[in-house]
Design a protein around this motif. Sequence first.
Motif, PDB file in Angstrom:
ATOM      1  N   GLU A 141       0.848  -1.198   0.000  1.00  0.00           N
ATOM      2  CA  GLU A 141       0.000   0.000   0.000  1.00  0.00           C
ATOM      3  C   GLU A 141       0.875   1.237   0.000  1.00  0.00           C
ATOM      4  O   GLU A 141       1.820   1.333   0.786  1.00  0.00           O
ATOM      5  CB  GLU A 141      -0.872  -0.032   1.260  1.00  0.00           C
ATOM      6  CG  GLU A 141      -1.926   1.051   1.290  1.00  0.00           C
ATOM      7  CD  GLU A 141      -2.501   1.242   2.693  1.00  0.00           C
ATOM      8  OE1 GLU A 141      -3.158   2.262   2.920  1.00  0.00           O
ATOM      9  OE2 GLU A 141      -2.261   0.358   3.558  1.00  0.00           O
ATOM     10  N   LEU A 142       0.576   2.191  -0.881  1.00  0.00           N
ATOM     11  CA  LEU A 142       1.341   3.431  -0.951  1.00  0.00           C
ATOM     12  C   LEU A 142       0.523   4.584  -0.370  1.00  0.00           C
ATOM     13  O   LEU A 142      -0.584   4.850  -0.822  1.00  0.00           O
ATOM     14  CB  LEU A 142       1.734   3.754  -2.392  1.00  0.00           C
ATOM     15  CG  LEU A 142       2.667   4.953  -2.554  1.00  0.00           C
ATOM     16  CD1 LEU A 142       4.074   4.620  -2.079  1.00  0.00           C
ATOM     17  CD2 LEU A 142       2.715   5.438  -4.004  1.00  0.00           C
ATOM     18  N   VAL A 143       1.078   5.232   0.653  1.00  0.00           N
ATOM     19  CA  VAL A 143       0.423   6.395   1.264  1.00  0.00           C
ATOM     20  C   VAL A 143       1.153   7.640   0.768  1.00  0.00           C
ATOM     21  O   VAL A 143       2.312   7.872   1.112  1.00  0.00           O
ATOM     22  CB  VAL A 143       0.513   6.311   2.805  1.00  0.00           C
ATOM     23  CG1 VAL A 143      -0.195   7.500   3.445  1.00  0.00           C
ATOM     24  CG2 VAL A 143      -0.051   4.990   3.316  1.00  0.00           C
ATOM     25  N   SER A 144       0.491   8.433  -0.082  1.00  0.00           N
ATOM     26  CA  SER A 144       1.153   9.567  -0.739  1.00  0.00           C
ATOM     27  C   SER A 144       0.797  10.891  -0.065  1.00  0.00           C
ATOM     28  O   SER A 144      -0.367  11.164   0.196  1.00  0.00           O
ATOM     29  CB  SER A 144       0.729   9.650  -2.208  1.00  0.00           C
ATOM     30  OG  SER A 144       1.040   8.445  -2.866  1.00  0.00           O
ATOM     31  N   VAL A 145       1.803  11.706   0.203  1.00  0.00           N
ATOM     32  CA  VAL A 145       1.580  13.026   0.795  1.00  0.00           C
ATOM     33  C   VAL A 145       2.166  14.093  -0.130  1.00  0.00           C
ATOM     34  O   VAL A 145       3.383  14.152  -0.314  1.00  0.00           O
ATOM     35  CB  VAL A 145       2.247  13.140   2.186  1.00  0.00           C
ATOM     36  CG1 VAL A 145       2.001  14.538   2.773  1.00  0.00           C
ATOM     37  CG2 VAL A 145       1.749  12.054   3.121  1.00  0.00           C
ATOM     38  N   PRO A 146       1.320  14.933  -0.740  1.00  0.00           N
ATOM     39  CA  PRO A 146       1.853  16.037  -1.539  1.00  0.00           C
ATOM     40  C   PRO A 146       2.444  17.111  -0.628  1.00  0.00           C
ATOM     41  O   PRO A 146       1.851  17.450   0.397  1.00  0.00           O
ATOM     42  CB  PRO A 146       0.617  16.561  -2.285  1.00  0.00           C
ATOM     43  CG  PRO A 146      -0.571  16.040  -1.547  1.00  0.00           C
ATOM     44  CD  PRO A 146      -0.149  14.898  -0.687  1.00  0.00           C
ATOM     45  N   CYS A 147       3.610  17.621  -0.985  1.00  0.00           N
ATOM     46  CA  CYS A 147       4.303  18.613  -0.155  1.00  0.00           C
ATOM     47  C   CYS A 147       4.565  19.868  -0.985  1.00  0.00           C
ATOM     48  O   CYS A 147       5.701  20.132  -1.374  1.00  0.00           O
ATOM     49  CB  CYS A 147       5.641  18.066   0.340  1.00  0.00           C
ATOM     50  SG  CYS A 147       5.583  16.400   1.017  1.00  0.00           S
ATOM     51  N   PRO A 148       3.531  20.661  -1.280  1.00  0.00           N
ATOM     52  CA  PRO A 148       3.695  21.769  -2.231  1.00  0.00           C
ATOM     53  C   PRO A 148       4.751  22.792  -1.819  1.00  0.00           C
ATOM     54  O   PRO A 148       5.376  23.389  -2.686  1.00  0.00           O
ATOM     55  CB  PRO A 148       2.291  22.390  -2.282  1.00  0.00           C
ATOM     56  CG  PRO A 148       1.571  21.876  -1.083  1.00  0.00           C
ATOM     57  CD  PRO A 148       2.151  20.544  -0.779  1.00  0.00           C
TER      58      PRO A 148
END
Lengths: 275, 275
Positions: A141-148
Amino acid sequence: MELTADLAIGVFDSGVGGLTVLDELLARLPAEDFLYFGDTAWFPYGEKGDDQLRARAEEISRWLLGQGVKLIVIACNTATAAAAEHLQRVLEVPVIGVMTPEAHAAVLTTRNRRVGLLATEATVRSGSYARMVRAHDAGVELVSVPCPLLAPAIQSGDPFDERIMEMVREYTAPLREAGVDTVILGCTHYPMVERLLRRSLPGVTLITSGEELAREVHDSLRRRDLLRATGTEGDYRFACSGDPAAFRELGSRFLQMPLGVVEQVLGGAPERAVG
Amino acid sequence: MELTADLAIGVFDSGVGGLTVLDELLARLPAEDFLYFGDTAWFPYGEKGDDQLRARAEEISRWLLGQGVKLIVIACNTATAAAAEHLQRVLEVPVIGVMTPEAHAAVLTTRNRRVGLLATEATVRSGSYARMVRAHDAGVELVSVPCPLLAPAIQSGDPFDERIMEMVREYTAPLREAGVDTVILGCTHYPMVERLLRRSLPGVTLITSGEELAREVHDSLRRRDLLRATGTEGDYRFACSGDPAAFRELGSRFLQMPLGVVEQVLGGAPERAVG
């Protein structure tokens, strides 16, 4: 063109971020020559269209080939997503981009099958990492967090200021909650704050593009019998499309060593260059 | 279940072909314990449906887990295509199949970007290798040759008889004409005639599932800190679902060493076993 071991390795990026990749390449392949091109006149790539980026990546690659390279590394997520397949089709040298190597490494590393991703909004949105992780192991499972805000803050600021520490704490919080044991740093700027990330993610293995790309490049040259003999020390050259003095100053911080002479090539604004 | 280094590595196949993979695993990971299961009562897998194969692969895997394994290797093209994703989703241990490792290795190896594939008709028809080669390098061309008669001839005959030599010459002809510099042996039976293949493909690099899978398994365990300490010699056990004496005899030829005791488990015809 016959590829030979004595040719250099070409590396390009939209700016200085790819120097964290070059740093790992220099460590793993000390006998090789490198030619790094930072497309600072076009920075940032995130705002350009895919067609425009493909044409520009080919222009840069053909310049690198003209200088004599045996392999091209795309040290940039946006350029890899937009142009890697195109370059692989039209060029005669191997082209290795980011994403596939880190995704593969993360799958081989995780013990609890929960992997985190820190990346720009565009990279997360593209879903490339998720696809590649699934292709290697459908059970991860991939937990993705965008970090703008993280890459711009690293590029502009002091990596140890309070604002970046706070940002890192906030962006890593969802990964701590999700209990991931492995995190992909999906942007070449992030290794600059690796220590802060480590402190915010205790017990977690961090996977960087640079380290995995360097393994992949080494393996690719070794299998093709294109590695230089060890024992000698390779050379490295830098070029950029924007202001060489600005590149040299910012670049030294990213590479953690002085850059020396920086040549200016392929300059000009995006419109003119693509025309 | 907590995975620990002292657990064994489980390997399964529809029969004895996977023993060429085990051979490479034993060479690369001499300190590890192995448990090999050959599903000889169900051989050949090519005639079974995907749903049936998925259920059977899970049954075999759960038996391996019950015996204590830290990682499962699917040493079989048909089972990988039908069941790898399913097993990765439902099992708690890493599952590594064939195809992805060889495709990746071939892309890293070829210098002229022309790769050949020798495989069964079903494997060629599935297009899996072509997809995986393209995913790693869109500029590499894959020339696929289905070899319907080769695996049965190897399994039944003397690997040095005139008939097999003729077959190898014929199946490799399109690859010589296409000028490939790298060939994937896409069936675990083919390493048994590697010398004949080498003679028919002078100057070509042969890529075997066994060697690449062994690299992948080693890397996977190393990164997870699940490798056994070196210096000791591991143990290996064999089980099959059909006649143990027949498996022992044929298997010794494929592994090139005596198999010792072979246990019979999960026996019974496909219908009963799935029902």
